[in-house]
Write a protein that holds these residues in place. Structure first.
Motif, PDB file in Angstrom:
ATOM      1  N   GLU A 164      60.427  52.400  42.646  1.00 36.46           N
ATOM      2  CA  GLU A 164      61.922  51.521  42.675  1.00 36.46           C
ATOM      3  C   GLU A 164      62.200  50.414  42.719  1.00 36.46           C
ATOM      4  OE1 GLU A 164      63.548  54.355  46.195  1.00 36.46           O
ATOM      5  OE2 GLU A 164      63.160  55.867  44.461  1.00 36.46           O
ATOM      6  N   VAL A 165      61.289  49.223  44.091  1.00 31.95           N
ATOM      7  CA  VAL A 165      61.261  48.297  43.901  1.00 31.95           C
ATOM      8  C   VAL A 165      61.057  47.667  42.814  1.00 31.95           C
ATOM      9  CG1 VAL A 165      60.514  46.001  45.486  1.00 31.95           C
ATOM     10  CG2 VAL A 165      61.643  48.517  46.258  1.00 31.95           C
ATOM     11  N   ARG A 166      59.965  47.719  42.293  1.00 32.09           N
ATOM     12  CA  ARG A 166      58.806  46.399  40.808  1.00 32.09           C
ATOM     13  C   ARG A 166      59.295  46.398  40.024  1.00 32.09           C
ATOM     14  NH1 ARG A 166      54.785  43.899  40.959  1.00 32.09           N
ATOM     15  NH2 ARG A 166      57.104  42.594  40.743  1.00 32.09           N
ATOM     16  N   PRO A 167      60.440  47.044  39.458  1.00 34.72           N
ATOM     17  CA  PRO A 167      61.032  46.350  38.062  1.00 34.72           C
ATOM     18  C   PRO A 167      62.344  45.347  38.630  1.00 34.72           C
ATOM     19  CG  PRO A 167      61.562  49.087  38.280  1.00 34.72           C
ATOM     20  CD  PRO A 167      61.014  48.677  39.751  1.00 34.72           C
ATOM     21  N   HIS A 168      62.710  45.728  40.079  1.00 35.05           N
ATOM     22  CA  HIS A 168      63.500  44.359  39.938  1.00 35.05           C
ATOM     23  C   HIS A 168      63.558  43.388  40.615  1.00 35.05           C
ATOM     24  CE1 HIS A 168      66.927  47.220  39.852  1.00 35.05           C
ATOM     25  NE2 HIS A 168      65.807  47.493  40.903  1.00 35.05           N
ATOM     26  N   ILE A 169      61.757  42.623  40.977  1.00 32.86           N
ATOM     27  CA  ILE A 169      61.044  41.685  41.498  1.00 32.86           C
ATOM     28  C   ILE A 169      59.996  40.979  40.277  1.00 32.86           C
ATOM     29  CG2 ILE A 169      59.087  41.120  43.226  1.00 32.86           C
ATOM     30  CD1 ILE A 169      62.245  41.548  44.221  1.00 32.86           C
ATOM     31  N   GLN A 170      60.011  39.917  39.883  1.00 31.25           N
ATOM     32  CA  GLN A 170      59.519  38.757  39.498  1.00 31.25           C
ATOM     33  C   GLN A 170      57.665  38.352  40.291  1.00 31.25           C
ATOM     34  OE1 GLN A 170      62.946  38.741  39.151  1.00 31.25           O
ATOM     35  NE2 GLN A 170      62.869  40.711  37.642  1.00 31.25           N
ATOM     36  N   ILE A 171      58.024  38.706  41.375  1.00 28.16           N
ATOM     37  CA  ILE A 171      56.902  37.923  41.605  1.00 28.16           C
ATOM     38  C   ILE A 171      56.045  39.017  42.573  1.00 28.16           C
ATOM     39  CG2 ILE A 171      57.937  35.949  42.263  1.00 28.16           C
ATOM     40  CD1 ILE A 171      58.571  36.654  45.605  1.00 28.16           C
ATOM     41  N   PRO A 172      54.694  38.793  42.314  1.00 32.31           N
ATOM     42  CA  PRO A 172      53.896  39.899  42.518  1.00 32.31           C
ATOM     43  C   PRO A 172      54.206  40.406  44.279  1.00 32.31           C
ATOM     44  CG  PRO A 172      52.924  37.436  42.151  1.00 32.31           C
ATOM     45  CD  PRO A 172      53.903  37.660  42.549  1.00 32.31           C
ATOM     46  N   ILE A 173      52.932  41.578  44.363  1.00 32.66           N
ATOM     47  CA  ILE A 173      54.159  42.657  44.997  1.00 32.66           C
ATOM     48  C   ILE A 173      52.552  42.682  45.887  1.00 32.66           C
ATOM     49  CG2 ILE A 173      55.067  45.366  46.075  1.00 32.66           C
ATOM     50  CD1 ILE A 173      57.016  44.790  44.396  1.00 32.66           C
ATOM     51  N   VAL A 174      52.238  42.586  47.384  1.00 31.27           N
ATOM     52  CA  VAL A 174      51.168  43.262  47.589  1.00 31.27           C
ATOM     53  C   VAL A 174      51.788  44.084  48.721  1.00 31.27           C
ATOM     54  CG1 VAL A 174      49.071  42.670  49.434  1.00 31.27           C
ATOM     55  CG2 VAL A 174      50.515  40.649  47.870  1.00 31.27           C
ATOM     56  N   ALA A 175      50.860  45.628  48.731  1.00 34.24           N
ATOM     57  CA  ALA A 175      51.203  46.896  49.263  1.00 34.24           C
ATOM     58  C   ALA A 175      50.467  47.046  50.477  1.00 34.24           C
ATOM     59  CB  ALA A 175      50.556  48.286  47.954  1.00 34.24           C
ATOM     60  N   ILE A 176      51.153  47.366  51.650  1.00 32.90           N
ATOM     61  CA  ILE A 176      50.275  47.514  52.507  1.00 32.90           C
ATOM     62  C   ILE A 176      50.557  48.283  53.438  1.00 32.90           C
ATOM     63  CG2 ILE A 176      51.874  46.237  53.948  1.00 32.90           C
ATOM     64  CD1 ILE A 176      49.632  44.866  55.377  1.00 32.90           C
ATOM     65  N   GLY A 177      49.419  49.014  54.509  1.00 33.44           N
ATOM     66  CA  GLY A 177      49.752  50.437  55.331  1.00 33.44           C
ATOM     67  C   GLY A 177      49.086  51.244  55.163  1.00 33.44           C
ATOM     68  N   GLY A 178      48.084  51.834  55.235  1.00 32.59           N
ATOM     69  CA  GLY A 178      47.393  52.563  55.136  1.00 32.59           C
ATOM     70  C   GLY A 178      46.702  53.335  53.930  1.00 32.59           C
ATOM     71  N   ALA A 200      39.727  49.954  55.754  1.00 32.24           N
ATOM     72  CA  ALA A 200      39.152  50.786  54.847  1.00 32.24           C
ATOM     73  C   ALA A 200      38.272  50.003  53.958  1.00 32.24           C
ATOM     74  CB  ALA A 200      40.517  51.014  53.552  1.00 32.24           C
ATOM     75  N   VAL A 201      38.132  48.380  54.742  1.00 30.35           N
ATOM     76  CA  VAL A 201      36.871  48.004  54.382  1.00 30.35           C
ATOM     77  C   VAL A 201      36.106  47.359  55.496  1.00 30.35           C
ATOM     78  CG1 VAL A 201      36.163  45.211  53.303  1.00 30.35           C
ATOM     79  CG2 VAL A 201      37.364  46.918  52.009  1.00 30.35           C
ATOM     80  N   LEU A 202      36.663  46.845  56.861  1.00 31.81           N
ATOM     81  CA  LEU A 202      36.222  46.120  57.440  1.00 31.81           C
ATOM     82  C   LEU A 202      35.431  47.319  58.212  1.00 31.81           C
ATOM     83  CD1 LEU A 202      38.479  43.203  58.161  1.00 31.81           C
ATOM     84  CD2 LEU A 202      36.216  42.754  56.917  1.00 31.81           C
ATOM     85  N   GLU A 203      36.227  48.690  58.988  1.00 36.70           N
ATOM     86  CA  GLU A 203      35.464  49.687  59.303  1.00 36.70           C
ATOM     87  C   GLU A 203      34.183  50.222  58.985  1.00 36.70           C
ATOM     88  OE1 GLU A 203      38.569  51.616  61.585  1.00 36.70           O
ATOM     89  OE2 GLU A 203      39.581  50.394  62.212  1.00 36.70           O
ATOM     90  N   SER A 204      34.260  50.029  57.151  1.00 34.37           N
ATOM     91  CA  SER A 204      33.141  50.768  56.510  1.00 34.37           C
ATOM     92  C   SER A 204      31.579  50.459  57.534  1.00 34.37           C
ATOM     93  CB  SER A 204      33.229  50.099  54.935  1.00 34.37           C
ATOM     94  OG  SER A 204      32.119  51.722  55.013  1.00 34.37           O
ATOM     95  N   ARG A 205      30.565  51.046  56.861  1.00 27.88           N
ATOM     96  CA  ARG A 205      29.230  51.073  57.612  1.00 27.88           C
ATOM     97  C   ARG A 205      29.005  50.130  56.251  1.00 27.88           C
ATOM     98  NH1 ARG A 205      24.886  54.350  54.612  1.00 27.88           N
ATOM     99  NH2 ARG A 205      26.349  55.911  53.505  1.00 27.88           N
ATOM    100  N   ASP A 206      29.394  49.955  55.545  1.00 25.54           N
ATOM    101  CA  ASP A 206      28.773  48.981  54.508  1.00 25.54           C
ATOM    102  C   ASP A 206      30.790  48.295  53.829  1.00 25.54           C
ATOM    103  OD1 ASP A 206      27.855  47.306  52.218  1.00 25.54           O
ATOM    104  OD2 ASP A 206      26.591  48.766  51.688  1.00 25.54           O
ATOM    105  N   PRO A 207      30.270  46.804  53.993  1.00 26.72           N
ATOM    106  CA  PRO A 207      31.580  46.745  53.737  1.00 26.72           C
ATOM    107  C   PRO A 207      31.893  46.095  53.043  1.00 26.72           C
ATOM    108  CG  PRO A 207      32.074  45.509  55.752  1.00 26.72           C
ATOM    109  CD  PRO A 207      30.448  46.583  55.688  1.00 26.72           C
ATOM    110  N   PHE A 208      30.273  45.383  51.585  1.00 25.40           N
ATOM    111  CA  PHE A 208      30.386  45.258  49.953  1.00 25.40           C
ATOM    112  C   PHE A 208      30.961  46.547  49.461  1.00 25.40           C
ATOM    113  CE2 PHE A 208      28.032  46.236  46.487  1.00 25.40           C
ATOM    114  CZ  PHE A 208      28.402  45.389  46.302  1.00 25.40           C
ATOM    115  N   VAL A 209      30.274  47.794  49.883  1.00 22.93           N
ATOM    116  CA  VAL A 209      30.776  49.238  49.011  1.00 22.93           C
ATOM    117  C   VAL A 209      31.924  49.264  49.056  1.00 22.93           C
ATOM    118  CG1 VAL A 209      30.112  51.644  48.746  1.00 22.93           C
ATOM    119  CG2 VAL A 209      28.320  49.726  49.055  1.00 22.93           C
ATOM    120  N   ALA A 210      32.672  49.538  50.320  1.00 23.84           N
ATOM    121  CA  ALA A 210      33.833  49.733  50.129  1.00 23.84           C
ATOM    122  C   ALA A 210      35.026  48.857  49.713  1.00 23.84           C
ATOM    123  CB  ALA A 210      34.214  49.890  52.237  1.00 23.84           C
ATOM    124  N   ALA A 211      34.922  47.629  49.511  1.00 22.36           N
ATOM    125  CA  ALA A 211      35.218  46.412  48.987  1.00 22.36           C
ATOM    126  C   ALA A 211      35.423  46.431  47.499  1.00 22.36           C
ATOM    127  CB  ALA A 211      34.911  45.107  49.315  1.00 22.36           C
TER     128      ALA A 211
END
Length: 502
Positions: A164-178, A200-211
């Motif tokens: 709903e917000v995306r069409p009104h914003i001209q700058i990049p949006i970084v989504a965060i949370g869960g 999701a990345v830093l608690e993975s047993r392999d941060p490379f694969v998670a990223a």
């Protein structure tokens, strides 16, 4: 077709005055131990920006740790952003600062940062997002998308609120949370330019694969051909399996295919009459030349023939772990000819399998890898656990060799089992099913689908390819790649609307 992630999904800080843009995987640090090493392992997987978040009160410790991360970001040519601490951002000569809604004055921050450093501002609704944009933010941190363990959630606009917000914003949006590998695609589809992740990345047993698996999801925004897949396998002179089936599948499903040939076979629908292995040094040369020039998102391996070739492939992948590896452990031809010896099986288990993002054995292959006799789905699950312990991040055991009315494949990701049932098709035209299935999964992964979706779409594709197969030759005929792909594209067009035009 995808570009290299650190060329394509990178936040570029342009100090010449041109506008900069944030896209891709945005990694936020946690408070856990060995953070520098975990971030170091994650970055090659496609991290596009690094945000330093530290809640400790020890200023000297914060400055020292921030300095290490700042140098790590600079060494990898990605921007370094400090969270909610303007003096620290200036001290560390950070590339940017991110402010929460109550963590500082954006006007003051912009004045002290200057015009060429990045300024991000958190927002939870349209009014806050518009205010941040008006205040001169370079990007907005928007969320939360889903519940998270890192903080108590007060605002949960989710993907619907983002859309709903995306069409009104001209700058990049970084989504965060869960955000995780299983829900991130929904966030991208709702309009996010970037995904901010921590656990999701830093608690993975392999941060490379998670990223890697998260950054790969951004390919879903690219035009077709979408994503790039390399197949490392043997040639089937009959055209139904091996390199030939792989490249047909990759191309017809809409990705770019490259290849490394490990062996030549003289075969037709009735069987294999001769095999000529390629010298391991030449396999290595093929791998090196392609990977040095052509972007590859996913590597799919098939028939590797000998322990020396397996060692050569494993060595090459260890030195260039950029692409995810889908390992199809080809051991037997359709007519029963052995395509790999005992020494090669042991080499595959110890050298290559631990590098695999996904391994896709059928029942006989799973029995040989696990040492477990499989007669039902419980046996499939036991074998999947045993193979997972050998090192593969995910295991898909294909149930086509069981005699049930349904053909059930089972995916194990280390914690949960997912079933993929399909009505069994009674036909002898099943040559190339394993190669085709693995290549389809690799293609859908390269196109930005999460693993569970990629497996589901590949299962649908191979089921259709078997159902639509036509007699060819006097033995086990090949599956029908063309008509199965045509059905896949037809369903995609229906689900995406009349404007869909790959």
């Amino acid at each position: 077709m995808d570009r290299r992630k650190n060329d394509h999904l990178r936040l570029v800080v342009d100090r010449s005055g041109a506008s900069s843009r944030i896209e891709g995987l945005y990694l936020v640090t946690d408070e856990g131990p060995n953070i520098v090493e975990r971030v170091r392992r994650a970055i090659p997987g496609g991290v596009a920006a690094l945000q330093f978040r530290h809640k400790g009160s020890d200023r000297a410790e914060k400055s020292l740790l921030g300095g290490e991360l700042r140098r790590l970001a600079a060494d990898n040519d990605i921007p370094f952003i400090v969270n909610d601490d303007l003096p620290l951002a200036l001290e560390l000569d950070a590339d940017g600062l991110h402010l929460g809604q109550s963590d500082g004055d954006p006007a003051e921050a912009r004045q002290l940062l200057g015009p060429y450093r990045l300024l991000g501002i958190s927002a939870h609704n349209l009014d806050e997002a518009l205010a941040a944009q008006q205040a001169g933010a370079d990007y907005i941190g928007f969320g939360a998308m889903f519940p998270t363990r890192s903080k108590e959630i007060e605002h949960l606009p989710g993907p619907t609120g983002l859309a709903e917000v995306r069409p009104h914003i001209q700058i990049p949006i970084v989504a965060i949370g869960g955000i995780t590998r299983n829900n991130a695609h929904k966030v991208i589809d709702s309009g996010a330019d970037s995904l901010a992740v921590i656990s999701a990345v830093l608690e993975s047993r392999d941060p490379f694969v998670a990223a890697s698996e998260l950054s790969l999801l951004f390919n879903r925004k690219d035009p077709f051909p979408r994503g790039s897949v390399m197949t490392v396998a043997g040639s089937d002179s009959g055209g139904g399996a091996g390199i030939q089936a792989d490249l047909k599948t990759i191309t017809l499903l809409g990705s770019y295919g490259s290849s490394v040939i490990t062996a030549l076979t003289a075969q037709n629908t009735r069987g294999v009459s001769a095999i000529q292995g390629v010298e391991p040094e030449f396999v290595t040369e093929q791998l090196a030349v392609v990977l040095s020039d052509i972007p590859v998102d996913v590597i799919k391996t098939g028939m590797l023939f000998s322990s020396r070739i397996i060692d050569a492939v494993a060595t090459a992948l260890e030195s260039n772990r950029r692409p995810l590896l889908v390992l199809d452990p080809v051991m037997l031809a359709k007519g029963g000819t052995s395509l790999i010896d005992r020494e090669a099986v042991n080499c595959l288990k110890h050298s290559l399998l631990p590098l695999a993002y996904l391994i896709t054995p059928n029942i006989p292959e799973a029995e040989r890898l696990s040492g477990i006799t499989i007669v039902d789905e419980d046996g499939m699950q036991q074998a999947a656990r045993a193979i997972h312990r050998l090192g593969s991040r995910n295991v898909l055991i294909k149930g086509g060799h069981l005699g049930d009315g349904n053909s059930v494949d089972i995916l194990f990701d280390g914690s949960a089992f997912i079933r993929y049932p399909a009505q069994r098709v009674l036909t002898k035209n099943t040559h190339g099913t394993g190669c085709t299935m693995a290549s389809a999964i690799a293609s859908f992964l390269a196109q930005g689908e999460p693993l569970q979706v990629a497996v589901g779409r590949a299962k649908e594709f191979i089921t259709n390819a078997i159902r639509l197969s036509q007699p060819l030759g006097k033995g086990h005929g090949p599956v029908n790649h063309f008509l199965a792909a045509k059905e896949i594209w037809g369903e995609s067009a229906k689900s995406r609307g009349p404007e869909y035009n790959p």
